[in-house]
Write an enzyme that holds these catalytic residues in place. Structure first.
Site, PDB file in Angstrom:
ATOM      1  N   CYS B  48       0.836  -1.246  -0.082  1.00  0.00           N
ATOM      2  CA  CYS B  48      -0.353   0.182  -0.069  1.00  0.00           C
ATOM      3  C   CYS B  48       1.005   1.294  -0.032  1.00  0.00           C
ATOM      4  O   CYS B  48       1.714   1.621   0.864  1.00  0.00           O
ATOM      5  CB  CYS B  48      -0.843  -0.044   1.130  1.00  0.00           C
ATOM      6  SG  CYS B  48      -1.858   1.476   1.375  1.00  0.00           S
ATOM      7  N   TRP B  81      -7.479  -6.188   5.601  1.00  0.00           N
ATOM      8  CA  TRP B  81      -6.310  -6.630   5.535  1.00  0.00           C
ATOM      9  C   TRP B  81      -5.895  -7.664   6.866  1.00  0.00           C
ATOM     10  O   TRP B  81      -6.415  -7.712   7.633  1.00  0.00           O
ATOM     11  CB  TRP B  81      -5.342  -5.460   5.909  1.00  0.00           C
ATOM     12  CG  TRP B  81      -5.376  -4.654   4.893  1.00  0.00           C
ATOM     13  CD1 TRP B  81      -6.178  -3.346   4.650  1.00  0.00           C
ATOM     14  CD2 TRP B  81      -4.469  -4.343   3.727  1.00  0.00           C
ATOM     15  NE1 TRP B  81      -5.983  -2.491   3.489  1.00  0.00           N
ATOM     16  CE2 TRP B  81      -5.100  -3.229   2.937  1.00  0.00           C
ATOM     17  CE3 TRP B  81      -3.454  -5.108   3.028  1.00  0.00           C
ATOM     18  CZ2 TRP B  81      -4.214  -2.677   1.814  1.00  0.00           C
ATOM     19  CZ3 TRP B  81      -3.013  -4.774   1.736  1.00  0.00           C
ATOM     20  CH2 TRP B  81      -3.394  -3.589   1.067  1.00  0.00           C
ATOM     21  N   THR B 115      -8.420   0.028   6.697  1.00  0.00           N
ATOM     22  CA  THR B 115      -7.054   0.638   5.994  1.00  0.00           C
ATOM     23  C   THR B 115      -5.769   0.579   6.800  1.00  0.00           C
ATOM     24  O   THR B 115      -5.838   0.870   8.059  1.00  0.00           O
ATOM     25  CB  THR B 115      -7.436   2.100   5.643  1.00  0.00           C
ATOM     26  OG1 THR B 115      -7.676   2.996   6.592  1.00  0.00           O
ATOM     27  CG2 THR B 115      -8.897   2.222   4.780  1.00  0.00           C
ATOM     28  N   VAL B 116      -4.828   0.862   5.867  1.00  0.00           N
ATOM     29  CA  VAL B 116      -3.413   0.752   6.438  1.00  0.00           C
ATOM     30  C   VAL B 116      -3.003   1.989   5.808  1.00  0.00           C
ATOM     31  O   VAL B 116      -3.404   2.236   4.606  1.00  0.00           O
ATOM     32  CB  VAL B 116      -2.516  -0.419   6.085  1.00  0.00           C
ATOM     33  CG1 VAL B 116      -3.138  -1.679   6.936  1.00  0.00           C
ATOM     34  CG2 VAL B 116      -2.437  -0.703   4.599  1.00  0.00           C
ATOM     35  N   TYR B 179      -5.170   6.495  -9.219  1.00  0.00           N
ATOM     36  CA  TYR B 179      -6.348   5.683  -8.860  1.00  0.00           C
ATOM     37  C   TYR B 179      -7.792   6.205  -9.685  1.00  0.00           C
ATOM     38  O   TYR B 179      -8.379   5.059 -10.101  1.00  0.00           O
ATOM     39  CB  TYR B 179      -6.935   5.673  -7.513  1.00  0.00           C
ATOM     40  CG  TYR B 179      -5.802   4.634  -6.491  1.00  0.00           C
ATOM     41  CD1 TYR B 179      -5.970   3.607  -5.926  1.00  0.00           C
ATOM     42  CD2 TYR B 179      -4.685   5.183  -6.179  1.00  0.00           C
ATOM     43  CE1 TYR B 179      -5.506   2.729  -5.334  1.00  0.00           C
ATOM     44  CE2 TYR B 179      -3.804   4.594  -5.269  1.00  0.00           C
ATOM     45  CZ  TYR B 179      -4.216   3.282  -4.844  1.00  0.00           C
ATOM     46  OH  TYR B 179      -3.411   2.535  -4.150  1.00  0.00           O
TER      47      TYR B 179
END
Lengths: 340, 340
Positions: B48, B81, B115-116, B179
């Protein structure tokens, strides 16, 4: 030709259906189709690399006045290439909307792929052949009475063994190899095809560092066959088919070689990058479900100097380059970036 | 961070959900979470780019001894994740298999993306924050009592306006821009994002032709933020997200700049190209339904000389480079191609 003829097999390898209509148009007419002016129509799509071969050879040999050409649009429906670029969506000579109609006119139960290139007999409206490897060789040898003055010998007798050998390697590893990368059904099958493709491109890079053309010192059928894949490499195969060890433009000899041919009359003037990209990215929903067509790559560099003429070689042997294409066959974008 | 937070809107534009947990870990502990050694765990995934920022900043500042790091695998399930790279699939410190568990420990009804990067409070097992822009800035400013000797100032007071301004442009057009290309819901939206991305890259190319780093003459937060997108460009964004006007390696200043940082301790040693590629190509089935991971591009060129040191600049200002990463955080492939 098109992917509709092929599905990955059990081990994930893409397998191309190579059953084509074997009828040939020959000088002696032994299959019932003698070479004749104004009798046949070559049907291509600008998008298709296999059809592109026939379009180039026809140009190089100057067969435009005796063998007319129909051009299918880049995006076909699930059953057939169509004449959607023509007024009313109908080929002006064959008077059919879909290439499939010419196949069915001869074989009412035809069940294999409706592929380009195809040659259609105009009086009967029936397809004669779609056997792409024979089509170009026959244009070069059987149609010689109609070749233009100064037409090159693309398949010289004393070089045929070498041309056949090189063309076979190029077919398996490169022409078909890029499809095996793109349509692999497993990671393993993809990686095998990728390794084979780039090993062959390294081999070609080395060969073309030493000589201007693939066989001998003039353009032959072998160059036509390699060119049609290489010219599509960065625009389509690099991203869409995951052939991404490097771009063509990162392989110096291959890149200069392809530009040399692209800038030679009869080659680049058959190329329509917009139609090429639209075809692959819109038709192959199994690998590009969004159908979004990449805007890149930048194409201006196709016109940069290639410096291959310094290697010697005589592109057309004892012959001469062809003149410009007929007005109704010009690709509007060709040469644009040469000016800018 | 991950795409699971985002869907194309009606006009086809990708819109990133920017609602993150706003809690901050500060020197004065005003949100209830004071900076403290051994109390928190930074959770990232090598894949990521947003998490990559935190991994780099932690390395540059030498925070490894006081802020441990958990590493999620490249391929998460639809909800979270996971720690599938760890023995038994459980983070050895947090003792949870999925990052989601830390989110739910604090917010039982948490409904936004898992999220990370995220920072987790080890004693309670509760997530503290996943607000990635604040995380790196706070590591740089709030955690200064634990910075190593010779740590650089990544967010110098007299440069903050310029860093913020450059970082904002980079975020909109580049970090998030790739993105927007990849997840565009229409051809128009894609082409707008592509034009915006490459216009900004041209702007950056020009800026970095004149100066070694983005702001001032040392590495700052702005460089960290640009690097994490550029390092993924040719491996992922060029093909997978159709950012294909050119490769990074075809933009000379940007390519040398990115190699310069890649070869700087704290940057390249956080990069795992295999995990990066696996993540994007396997997780995003909407744009790569086959989940086949491209074998290219060739990565050996990351170690070629960049010649940026000739431009002057002091990478770490008055400070020094960090030492090597802790043994259990080394990326096995890093440096391999440097030797060969």
């Amino acid at each position: 030709m098109d992917s509709e003829q092929a599905e990955p097999t059990k081990d994930g390898e893409f397998s191309r259906d190579m059953r084509y209509i074997p009828t040939r148009i020959t000088a002696d007419g032994r299959d019932g189709y003698p070479v004749e002016a104004d009798r046949y129509r070559l049907v291509i799509a600008r998008a298709c690399p296999w059809a592109n071969r026939a379009a180039i050879v026809r140009r190089l040999l100057g067969l435009e006045p005796v063998l007319s050409m129909g051009i299918c649009g880049p995006v076909h429906d699930e059953r057939s290439w169509t004449f959607d670029l023509d007024p009313g969506g109908v080929d002006p000579v064959l008077r059919i909307p879909r290439l499939r109609d010419a196949y069915l006119a001869r074989f009412p139960d035809y069940s294999l792929g409706i592929t380009v290139p195809a040659i259609v007999d105009i009086p009967t409206g029936q397809v004669v052949t779609n056997d792409f490897p024979s089509i170009t060789l026959d244009l070069g040898t059987e149609w010689s009475q109609f070749h233009r003055d100064g037409a090159p010998d693309l398949y010289p007798e004393d070089r045929r063994d070498e041309i056949d050998e090189v063309a076979e390697r190029v077919f398996v590893d490169v022409n078909n190899g890029v499809y095996q990368c793109g349509f692999a059904g497993s990671q393993d099958a993809y990686e095998r095809a990728y390794d084979q493709l780039f090993a062959r491109l390294d081999w070609l890079e080395e060969r073309l560092t030493r000589q201007r053309y693939l066989v001998g010192d003039s353009i032959t059928e072998a160059d036509v066959r390699l060119f049609t894949t290489l010219v599509r490499f960065d625009a389509v195969y690099h991203g869409h088919f995951k052939c991404n060890r490097s771009k063509l433009s990162e392989m110096p000899a291959l890149w200069a070689y392809t530009r040399d041919l692209f800038q030679t009359p009869g080659f680049g003037d058959t190329i329509d990058f917009a139609q090429i990209k639209e075809h692959y990215y819109v038709v192959h929903t199994s690998i590009n479900p969004t159908q979004i067509v990449p805007k890149g790559p930048d194409l201006a560099n196709w016109w940069t100097p290639h410096h291959r003429d310094g290697m010697g070689g005589r592109p057309f042997g004892d012959g001469t380059p062809p003149g410009p294409p007929p007005a109704d066959e010009r690709v509007p974008s060709y040469g644009e970036s040469a000016v800018s």
